[in-house]
Write a protein that holds these residues in place. Structure first.
Motif, PDB file in Angstrom:
ATOM      1  N   ALA A  26     -77.519 -51.695  46.574  1.00 41.65           N
ATOM      2  CA  ALA A  26     -77.125 -50.434  47.203  1.00 41.65           C
ATOM      3  C   ALA A  26     -76.668 -50.659  48.635  1.00 41.65           C
ATOM      4  O   ALA A  26     -75.715 -50.020  49.106  1.00 41.65           O
ATOM      5  N   TYR A  27     -77.331 -51.566  49.330  1.00 46.43           N
ATOM      6  CA  TYR A  27     -76.940 -51.897  50.705  1.00 46.43           C
ATOM      7  C   TYR A  27     -75.518 -52.454  50.736  1.00 46.43           C
ATOM      8  O   TYR A  27     -74.701 -52.068  51.579  1.00 46.43           O
ATOM      9  N   GLY A  28     -75.195 -53.365  49.817  1.00 46.58           N
ATOM     10  CA  GLY A  28     -73.858 -53.950  49.780  1.00 46.58           C
ATOM     11  C   GLY A  28     -72.784 -52.917  49.512  1.00 46.58           C
ATOM     12  O   GLY A  28     -71.708 -52.947  50.114  1.00 46.58           O
ATOM     13  N   ALA A  29     -73.077 -51.966  48.599  1.00 44.88           N
ATOM     14  CA  ALA A  29     -72.101 -50.921  48.297  1.00 44.88           C
ATOM     15  C   ALA A  29     -71.936 -49.975  49.481  1.00 44.88           C
ATOM     16  O   ALA A  29     -70.811 -49.584  49.826  1.00 44.88           O
ATOM     17  N   ARG A  30     -73.053 -49.629  50.102  1.00 45.93           N
ATOM     18  CA  ARG A  30     -73.023 -48.654  51.201  1.00 45.93           C
ATOM     19  C   ARG A  30     -72.392 -49.219  52.464  1.00 45.93           C
ATOM     20  O   ARG A  30     -71.544 -48.589  53.104  1.00 45.93           O
ATOM     21  N   GLU A  31     -72.801 -50.414  52.853  1.00 48.32           N
ATOM     22  CA  GLU A  31     -72.392 -50.968  54.145  1.00 48.32           C
ATOM     23  C   GLU A  31     -71.037 -51.668  54.094  1.00 48.32           C
ATOM     24  O   GLU A  31     -70.358 -51.774  55.118  1.00 48.32           O
ATOM     25  N   PHE A  32     -70.639 -52.158  52.920  1.00 45.16           N
ATOM     26  CA  PHE A  32     -69.399 -52.932  52.827  1.00 45.16           C
ATOM     27  C   PHE A  32     -68.353 -52.290  51.922  1.00 45.16           C
ATOM     28  O   PHE A  32     -67.250 -52.816  51.797  1.00 45.16           O
ATOM     29  N   GLY A  33     -68.720 -51.185  51.298  1.00 48.62           N
ATOM     30  CA  GLY A  33     -67.766 -50.528  50.403  1.00 48.62           C
ATOM     31  C   GLY A  33     -67.423 -51.355  49.182  1.00 48.62           C
ATOM     32  O   GLY A  33     -66.369 -51.166  48.562  1.00 48.62           O
ATOM     33  N   ALA A  34     -68.307 -52.268  48.826  1.00 48.75           N
ATOM     34  CA  ALA A  34     -68.062 -53.149  47.682  1.00 48.75           C
ATOM     35  C   ALA A  34     -68.514 -52.476  46.390  1.00 48.75           C
ATOM     36  O   ALA A  34     -69.398 -51.608  46.384  1.00 48.75           O
ATOM     37  N   SER A  35     -67.909 -52.888  45.301  1.00 50.97           N
ATOM     38  CA  SER A  35     -68.397 -52.531  43.976  1.00 50.97           C
ATOM     39  C   SER A  35     -69.356 -53.636  43.555  1.00 50.97           C
ATOM     40  O   SER A  35     -68.932 -54.765  43.269  1.00 50.97           O
ATOM     41  N   VAL A  36     -70.646 -53.337  43.554  1.00 48.76           N
ATOM     42  CA  VAL A  36     -71.676 -54.349  43.309  1.00 48.76           C
ATOM     43  C   VAL A  36     -72.169 -54.231  41.869  1.00 48.76           C
ATOM     44  O   VAL A  36     -72.683 -53.184  41.457  1.00 48.76           O
ATOM     45  N   HIS A  37     -71.996 -55.303  41.121  1.00 51.56           N
ATOM     46  CA  HIS A  37     -72.508 -55.364  39.754  1.00 51.56           C
ATOM     47  C   HIS A  37     -73.842 -56.113  39.781  1.00 51.56           C
ATOM     48  O   HIS A  37     -73.874 -57.326  40.013  1.00 51.56           O
ATOM     49  N   LEU A  38     -74.915 -55.367  39.594  1.00 45.11           N
ATOM     50  CA  LEU A  38     -76.251 -55.957  39.546  1.00 45.11           C
ATOM     51  C   LEU A  38     -76.491 -56.459  38.128  1.00 45.11           C
ATOM     52  O   LEU A  38     -76.562 -55.664  37.180  1.00 45.11           O
ATOM     53  N   LEU A  39     -76.617 -57.772  37.985  1.00 44.90           N
ATOM     54  CA  LEU A  39     -76.709 -58.413  36.677  1.00 44.90           C
ATOM     55  C   LEU A  39     -78.083 -59.053  36.516  1.00 44.90           C
ATOM     56  O   LEU A  39     -78.405 -60.015  37.213  1.00 44.90           O
ATOM     57  N   ILE A  40     -78.891 -58.516  35.603  1.00 44.92           N
ATOM     58  CA  ILE A  40     -80.219 -59.064  35.314  1.00 44.92           C
ATOM     59  C   ILE A  40     -80.137 -59.761  33.963  1.00 44.92           C
ATOM     60  O   ILE A  40     -79.903 -59.118  32.929  1.00 44.92           O
ATOM     61  N   LEU A  41     -80.282 -61.072  33.987  1.00 44.52           N
ATOM     62  CA  LEU A  41     -80.249 -61.875  32.766  1.00 44.52           C
ATOM     63  C   LEU A  41     -81.686 -62.173  32.367  1.00 44.52           C
ATOM     64  O   LEU A  41     -82.367 -62.982  32.999  1.00 44.52           O
ATOM     65  N   ASP A  42     -82.146 -61.518  31.308  1.00 40.57           N
ATOM     66  CA  ASP A  42     -83.575 -61.471  31.016  1.00 40.57           C
ATOM     67  C   ASP A  42     -83.923 -62.261  29.764  1.00 40.57           C
ATOM     68  O   ASP A  42     -83.519 -61.910  28.651  1.00 40.57           O
ATOM     69  N   SER A  43     -84.677 -63.342  29.960  1.00 40.61           N
ATOM     70  CA  SER A  43     -85.167 -64.156  28.843  1.00 40.61           C
ATOM     71  C   SER A  43     -86.673 -64.003  28.675  1.00 40.61           C
ATOM     72  O   SER A  43     -87.340 -64.874  28.113  1.00 40.61           O
ATOM     73  N   SER A  44     -87.222 -62.907  29.163  1.00 37.64           N
ATOM     74  CA  SER A  44     -88.666 -62.688  29.135  1.00 37.64           C
ATOM     75  C   SER A  44     -89.161 -62.360  27.727  1.00 37.64           C
ATOM     76  O   SER A  44     -88.400 -61.846  26.897  1.00 37.64           O
ATOM     77  N   PRO A  45     -90.453 -62.639  27.456  1.00 37.93           N
ATOM     78  CA  PRO A  45     -91.028 -62.215  26.168  1.00 37.93           C
ATOM     79  C   PRO A  45     -91.014 -60.691  26.050  1.00 37.93           C
ATOM     80  O   PRO A  45     -90.921 -59.970  27.050  1.00 37.93           O
ATOM     81  N   ALA A  46     -91.132 -60.202  24.812  1.00 35.23           N
ATOM     82  CA  ALA A  46     -90.923 -58.779  24.518  1.00 35.23           C
ATOM     83  C   ALA A  46     -91.725 -57.818  25.400  1.00 35.23           C
ATOM     84  O   ALA A  46     -91.164 -56.848  25.910  1.00 35.23           O
ATOM     85  N   PRO A  47     -93.030 -58.041  25.609  1.00 35.30           N
ATOM     86  CA  PRO A  47     -93.782 -57.075  26.434  1.00 35.30           C
ATOM     87  C   PRO A  47     -93.264 -57.010  27.870  1.00 35.30           C
ATOM     88  O   PRO A  47     -93.185 -55.928  28.467  1.00 35.30           O
ATOM     89  N   VAL A  48     -92.896 -58.164  28.420  1.00 32.63           N
ATOM     90  CA  VAL A  48     -92.376 -58.202  29.788  1.00 32.63           C
ATOM     91  C   VAL A  48     -90.986 -57.571  29.831  1.00 32.63           C
ATOM     92  O   VAL A  48     -90.665 -56.793  30.753  1.00 32.63           O
ATOM     93  N   LEU A  49     -90.168 -57.875  28.825  1.00 34.41           N
ATOM     94  CA  LEU A  49     -88.838 -57.280  28.751  1.00 34.41           C
ATOM     95  C   LEU A  49     -88.927 -55.762  28.734  1.00 34.41           C
ATOM     96  O   LEU A  49     -88.137 -55.067  29.398  1.00 34.41           O
ATOM     97  N   ALA A  50     -89.892 -55.225  27.999  1.00 33.34           N
ATOM     98  CA  ALA A  50     -90.067 -53.768  27.928  1.00 33.34           C
ATOM     99  C   ALA A  50     -90.395 -53.190  29.300  1.00 33.34           C
ATOM    100  O   ALA A  50     -89.883 -52.118  29.673  1.00 33.34           O
ATOM    101  N   GLU A  51     -91.245 -53.875  30.056  1.00 30.67           N
ATOM    102  CA  GLU A  51     -91.571 -53.407  31.411  1.00 30.67           C
ATOM    103  C   GLU A  51     -90.339 -53.461  32.313  1.00 30.67           C
ATOM    104  O   GLU A  51     -90.117 -52.560  33.133  1.00 30.67           O
ATOM    105  N   HIS A  52     -89.547 -54.496  32.153  1.00 28.66           N
ATOM    106  CA  HIS A  52     -88.317 -54.602  32.949  1.00 28.66           C
ATOM    107  C   HIS A  52     -87.347 -53.471  32.594  1.00 28.66           C
ATOM    108  O   HIS A  52     -86.695 -52.913  33.489  1.00 28.66           O
ATOM    109  N   ARG A  53     -87.256 -53.118  31.313  1.00 25.89           N
ATOM    110  CA  ARG A  53     -86.366 -52.034  30.921  1.00 25.89           C
ATOM    111  C   ARG A  53     -86.803 -50.719  31.560  1.00 25.89           C
ATOM    112  O   ARG A  53     -85.971 -49.907  31.986  1.00 25.89           O
TER     113      ARG A  53
END
Length: 438
Positions: A26-53
């Motif tokens: 959000a800081y990058g988009a706000r301060e620099f006017g950039a289009s920031v794609h936040l990419l989370i590549l998740d290889s976590s086990p199912a219970p952890v993945l659910a918490e991340h979701r």
């Protein structure tokens, strides 16, 4: 509008990091006017993945920020499409897919996936963070590395020379663009070797010394051993200080780095599994090619997760450290040649000649394994001297000796194969595109 990819690869619980990195986006988009794609590549086990979701689901919607949270199944679907587009036949695509998404932990492969997805998103840079890191604060506000990365990355070096605190650009490099921006970390050492140093400084020096180039002068070896894995120590942020120069890989950390697309769309990282440190390859390459870099002091706060402190986590990490020391026999042979080649690694447009680097990697596969075996002997003796739980590490390495020696060689062969196909993969990714998931 400038598009950038801020990425967080993870295979463990890190809901706090997800929230924090979204604030940086959000800081990058706000301060620099950039289009920031936040990419989370998740290889976590199912219970952890659910918490991340759940954590991603409650992130506030922010203008200019798009969120992509991809589990391994979603990553595999994208990569299979890209590999099939670029390889042309199923068998070749399968092998590339295995190198891009191996069944074991790979620091290089997870970042390579970010590179390809950034290409699909039309981004001009990748900014990497890690799950075991936090931001510093000053005056109650987080200190985001993205500030310096977006200020300098991709800019013509001569145009921003005066805005840096100091400049140490090589002669004739002013027309080149800043290829990498990075800071280091404060807090705990990046590699779990502090206990070794405390238990036996001589053994520590012998083991860490295996990571250094052969023939380094003794005075420099001692300095480099002392500086390895320690980042920026325990200092605190006291204002921006930025140096414009080719960046030494010793001075930045992969939890706090950004690369321009002109670098990563030409050369990938080694996809070696269960091997720390191999993801620093592009930092060595940009340094040796004398490409301008920006070294800043917006350091990340590093900490070790609880998983690393368990018996199983300790053993797994020490094996990864040992495999790194074996891999360095091959990597150092490549780095010696890239350093000697210097900026002739670049073509007339100032871009890295990937075919030259690929040749150096391929040649290293034929390295005499005597030195690699000697390294494994040194590691074995060192761990046995340390005793205690390190004896179990030595026993594990001894049981796997033949396999470890084969893997160190085969990992470089796999890297050469990936390099042969990388630019086609990057092009296919750009053609395939990727829909916004949030």
């Amino acid at each position: 509008m400038r598009r950038v990819c801020l990425t967080l690869p993870t295979h463990r619980a890190c809901t706090g990091t997800i929230t924090a990195i979204a604030e940086e986006a959000a800081y990058g988009a706000r301060e620099f006017g950039a289009s920031v794609h936040l990419l989370i590549l998740d290889s976590s086990p199912a219970p952890v993945l659910a918490e991340h979701r759940k954590a991603v689901a409650v992130l506030p919607g922010t203008p200019g920020v798009s969120v992509h949270h991809l589990d391994e199944g979603e990553q595999r679907a994208f990569l299979r499409e890209v590999a099939t587009r670029s390889a042309g036949d199923a068998a070749s695509a399968d092998r590339l897919l295995e190198l891009m998404l191996p069944s074991r932990v790979s620091y290089g492969a997870c970042t390579n996936r970010a590179f390809l997805i950034a290409q699909a998103l039309g981004c001009t840079s990748v900014h990497r963070r890690d799950s075991d890191s936090r931001y510093q604060y000053t005056d109650g506000e987080p200190v985001f590395p993205l500030h310096q990365e977006l200020t300098y990355l991709g800019q013509r070096a001569e145009d921003i020379r005066k805005s840096a605190t100091r400049s140490k650009l090589p002669p004739g490099s002013g027309d080149r663009r800043v290829a990498v921006a990075g800071g280091s970390f404060v807090g705990e050492m990046s590699v779990d070797v502090a206990e070794i140093r405390d238990l036996d400084p001589d053994t520590y020096g012998e083991l860490v010394g295996l990571s250094l180039p052969e023939g380094s002068p003794e005075i420099w070896r001692n300095h480099l051993i002392d500086a390895s894995f320690r980042g920026a120590g325990n200092g605190t942020f006291d204002g921006d200080h930025a140096t414009l120069a080719p960046i030494s890989p010793m001075r930045v950390d992969m939890c706090n780095v950004a690369l321009d697309h002109e670098v990563y769309r030409r050369v990938p990282l080694p996809p070696a599994t269960d091997t720390i440190g191999t993801d620093y390859f592009l930092l060595h390459l940009t340094h040796d090619a004398r490409l301008p870099g920006l070294q800043h002091d917006r350091h990340i706060v590093n900490f070790h997760t609880e998983e690393r402190r368990t018996d199983a986590g300790f053993l797994a990490y020490q094996v990864r450290f040992a495999k790194f020391l074996l891999a360095k026999a091959y990597l150092n042979a490549v780095y010696a040649r890239t350093a000697a080649t210097g900026d002739t690694l670049l073509d007339a447009e100032g871009h890295i000649r990937a075919s030259v680097v690929a040749r150096y990697v391929r040649d290293s596969v034929d390295l005499d394994r005597t030195d690699v075996a000697r390294r494994l002997d040194v590691i074995d003796r060192g761990y046995r001297r340390l005793g205690g739980r390190y004896t179990a590490v030595a026993d594990t390495l001894a049981d796997r000796r033949s396999r470890l020696l084969d893997e160190a060689r085969d990992d470089m062969a796999d890297f050469a194969h990936l390099m042969d196909h990388w630019e086609a993969l990057a092009g296919a990714s750009a053609e395939a595109g990727l829909a916004v998931t949030r």
